[in-house]
Motif scaffolding. Structure first.
Motif, mmCIF file in Angstrom:
data_model
loop_
_atom_site.group_PDB
_atom_site.id
_atom_site.type_symbol
_atom_site.label_atom_id
_atom_site.label_comp_id
_atom_site.label_asym_id
_atom_site.label_seq_id
_atom_site.Cartn_x
_atom_site.Cartn_y
_atom_site.Cartn_z
ATOM 1 N N LEU A 577 -12.454 92.021 13.379
ATOM 2 C CA LEU A 577 -13.161 91.475 12.220
ATOM 3 C C LEU A 577 -13.748 90.126 12.612
ATOM 4 C CD1 LEU A 577 -10.566 92.254 9.400
ATOM 5 C CD2 LEU A 577 -12.506 93.653 10.161
ATOM 6 N N GLU A 578 -15.054 89.944 12.385
ATOM 7 C CA GLU A 578 -15.761 88.745 12.829
ATOM 8 C C GLU A 578 -16.592 88.185 11.691
ATOM 9 O OE1 GLU A 578 -15.090 87.693 15.760
ATOM 10 O OE2 GLU A 578 -14.633 89.396 17.050
ATOM 11 N N VAL A 579 -17.031 86.942 11.868
ATOM 12 C CA VAL A 579 -17.908 86.307 10.893
ATOM 13 C C VAL A 579 -18.798 85.305 11.625
ATOM 14 C CG1 VAL A 579 -16.316 84.414 10.325
ATOM 15 C CG2 VAL A 579 -17.987 85.182 8.623
ATOM 16 N N GLY A 580 -20.007 85.131 11.116
ATOM 17 C CA GLY A 580 -20.934 84.177 11.717
ATOM 18 C C GLY A 580 -21.975 83.740 10.712
ATOM 19 N N VAL A 581 -22.652 82.658 11.038
ATOM 20 C CA VAL A 581 -23.728 82.158 10.182
ATOM 21 C C VAL A 581 -24.997 82.092 11.013
ATOM 22 C CG1 VAL A 581 -23.016 79.761 10.618
ATOM 23 C CG2 VAL A 581 -24.524 80.276 8.690
ATOM 24 N N LEU A 582 -26.045 82.671 10.476
ATOM 25 C CA LEU A 582 -27.339 82.770 11.151
ATOM 26 C C LEU A 582 -28.320 81.823 10.463
ATOM 27 C CD1 LEU A 582 -29.051 86.150 12.023
ATOM 28 C CD2 LEU A 582 -30.342 84.357 10.921
#
Length: 632
Positions: A577-582
């Motif tokens: 499970l991952e998360v990022g901001v673009l």
């Protein structure tokens, strides 16, 4: 001799020589052209590993009695194992020329052992194969082809499976054994070639060159954010504005901001991390979390069962005793209930949200190695980001809530008690800075931008697994000037590799900062198995030598950038499970680009000649490790 010279010889022969000589010169010209074409096919996959895998695939195919299956098996094996296809097809062709009839005898013997009841039929089939010349006669290719079809259709199901299984068994064993032999021979060849070039040709050349950002084209005009988003971003996902966004470099900047957010919380606080350790900084964060819970803040923490393995029960008990709600995502103790998939699926996100307004995310876990050297940490190179704004906090809290429902509570949780608020300014500062403010005013002004359009992306099970990967692919395909990547575990799949190679062919400059020092040796070796292919396609690789590089960031064309926990490897794509901001914004992208260029200035560039000069045992180990990429 080049093809043009051969054409010249052909013209001269047409005037001054007879027909026989003319025919010989014509064949010579065709041979030279064919030789040049074959050489190009070999050079496309000229690394020792890829050529060796191609030879091994060809050997596997050579043990099939029919030329039809022989070439098909060799080509399929080369595609599956990423071997050179020209080398794979050359070996079965040579096998057909030399008519390896002994292969049939070996396969027949094995087939009789596998399928004893068909011994008589196998003997008759083998005799008909020999009579039909199934080793392929190049002087009569059509007759050989029809004879092979006739012999194959004469086999019943049991005979066909027996012979096919025997061929696969013999060919597989031969291919596995020939691979290290080919790799050793080619590694010695490339090593000698590199050393000759190094001393005779490359003596006065610098080992590396700076990464130069191409200027924008003359007709490039500023575009509004809507056009940028439509060009570089996946418009299916929601675009929001961050009131203030601050780029945080390493634990020296990120940890003070993270502790400041915890200390400033007055109503709600959530923290999600892959690694939480019982060390100096783990206890510092635990103290801040416990203080927040004691002053009445609803405090919840999720840590991963594998990443935080070895966390003492007393550590978790102290958090729970002071009112911090703690849950473990897929703890090892519950492995038997969820099976293998339960163990594989990990929570790799790093999120802090305070008071539904201040959010932090990126690559930093909570452990000593991520902290600055001046603070007694390991000084790992990493990148985080702080976002102020209710909209981003609401999305990240929703992502946290989804994981919270799947995580398991820590046993022995006690109802929290409310105590008088703790003055956060009395907690110790880091690196001489007031960690409730995070950074000095000058640094804060330089790295902070306001009203930035952005997307928050997270991956989930099943249909949402590809969300972050699609964002990368969309930006790679839209790139026109440069692509800069910093990634700790760089083992991309074929889609990402093809997108990067196509970008290079369009004239885009592509640079990737990878780790020279690594905490997971197997993953590092698997990543290096791709270096020759990347370098051959024009991708520049820079190894960071100072410390472990743990960043997961990218910047493209001064218009698109991402900060995330997402590694470009199969584990992040399939399991974690991952998360990022673009960000689709010039200001933040330029700041991140400059930071990556600063890191490149500290790196050692890896060249194709230098990489190919490594010893054969290292190349073999890298190739073997790459076969386990699904789990890395």
């Amino acid at each position: 001799m080049g093809f043009s010279n051969s054409v010249g010889r052909l013209c001269v022969a047409a005037v001054f020589q007879r027909g026989g000589a003319l025919a010989r010169v014509f064949l010579d010209a065709v041979d030279l052209k064919l030789l040049g074409y074959l050489r190009g096919l070999f050079e496309r996959g000229g690394s020792p590993e890829k050529l060796s895998r191609g030879v091994a695939a060809g050997v596997l195919g050579a043990f099939f009695p029919s030329a039809i299956f022989r070439f098909a098996a060799a080509l399929l094996a080369a595609l599956f194992f990423r071997g050179n296809k020209a080398a794979a097809l050359l070996v079965p062709a040579l096998a057909g020329v030399f008519e390896f009839q002994w292969i049939l005898r070996v396969e027949r013997s094995l087939a009789v052992w596998v399928w004893p009841s068909g011994q008589n039929q196998l003997a008759g089939v083998a005799a008909s194969m020999n009579a039909a010349n199934l080793s392929w006669a190049w002087q009569n290719p059509l007759d050989s082809l029809f004879a092979q079809f006739a012999a194959l259709f004469s086999l019943n199901t049991g005979t066909g499976f027996a012979l096919g299984g025997a061929a696969l068994l013999v060919g597989g064993c031969a291919g596995v054994s020939i691979y290290p032999v080919s790799l050793i021979a080619l590694s010695f060849f490339y090593d000698a070639k590199f050393r000759t070039q190094q001393y005779l040709e490359l003596a006065d050349r610098p080992r590396s060159q700076p990464f130069v950002i191409p200027p924008p084209p003359p007709n490039d005009v500023p575009v509004d954010y809507a056009d940028l988003q439509a060009h570089y971003c996946d418009t299916k996902h929601r675009i929001m504005n961050g009131e203030a966004v601050r780029l945080l470099i390493d634990g020296g900047e990120a940890y003070p901001e993270m502790l400041a957010a915890i200390a400033s919380a007055r109503s709600t606080l959530v923290l999600e991390t892959y690694i939480l350790r019982d060390d100096k900084f783990g206890n510092l964060f635990a103290a801040a979390l416990r203080a927040a819970a004691r002053r009445g803040v609803k405090t919840r923490v999720i840590c991963d069962g594998v990443g935080s393995i070895g966390l003492p029960p007393e550590f978790l008990g102290e958090l729970s005793g002071d009112g911090v709600e703690v849950r473990i995502f897929h703890p090892i103790s519950a492995f038997w209930r969820g099976g293998y998939g339960f163990l594989q699926r990990r929570d790799h996100r790093k999120i802090i949200v305070a008071d539904a307004h201040v959010s932090l995310l990126g690559g930093l876990n909570i452990a000593d190695e991520y902290a600055a050297v001046a603070d007694g940490g390991g000084g790992w190179r990493d990148t985080h980001v702080r976002i102020d704004g209710a909209e981003a906090a609401r999305v990240l809290t929703k992502i946290f809530e989804e994981t919270w429902r799947k995580a398991e509570p820590v046993p022995g949780h006690k109802k929290h008690r409310t105590e008088p608020p703790v003055d956060p300014y009395k907690l110790p500062p880091l690196s001489g800075e007031d960690w409730t403010q995070g950074q000095s005013p000058g640094r804060r002004a330089r790295n902070t931008s306001e009203n930035l359009p952005m997307q928050i992306l997270s991956n989930h099970e099943l249909l949402m697994r590809m969300r972050i990967k699609r964002a990368y692919l969309c930006a790679f395909r839209a790139a026109r000037r440069y692509i800069l990547i910093e990634n700790a575990f760089f083992i991309p799949d074929r889609d990402v590799l093809r997108a990067l190679y196509k970008a290079v062919r369009r004239g885009v400059k592509v640079g990737v900062v990878v780790a020279m020092k690594h905490d997971i040796r197997v993953a590092a070796m698997a990543s290096r198995a791709l270096y020759d292919e990347l370098l051959s396609h024009g991708v520049r690789l820079f190894e960071y030598p100072i410390s472990m590089i743990h960043s997961k960031v990218a910047a493209i064309d001064d218009r698109w950038s991402i900060v995330s926990s997402y590694n470009l490897n199969h584990r992040s794509l399939i399991h974690d499970l991952e998360v990022g901001v673009l960000f689709c914004d010039t200001r933040f992208t330029v700041a991140l680009r400059d930071q990556i260029l600063t890191d490149i200035g500290k790196c050692d560039e890896l060249t194709k000649e230098l990489h190919r000069s490594r010893s054969w045992n290292i190349a073999l180990t890298e190739s073997v490790c790459y076969q386990f990429r699904y789990w890395l």
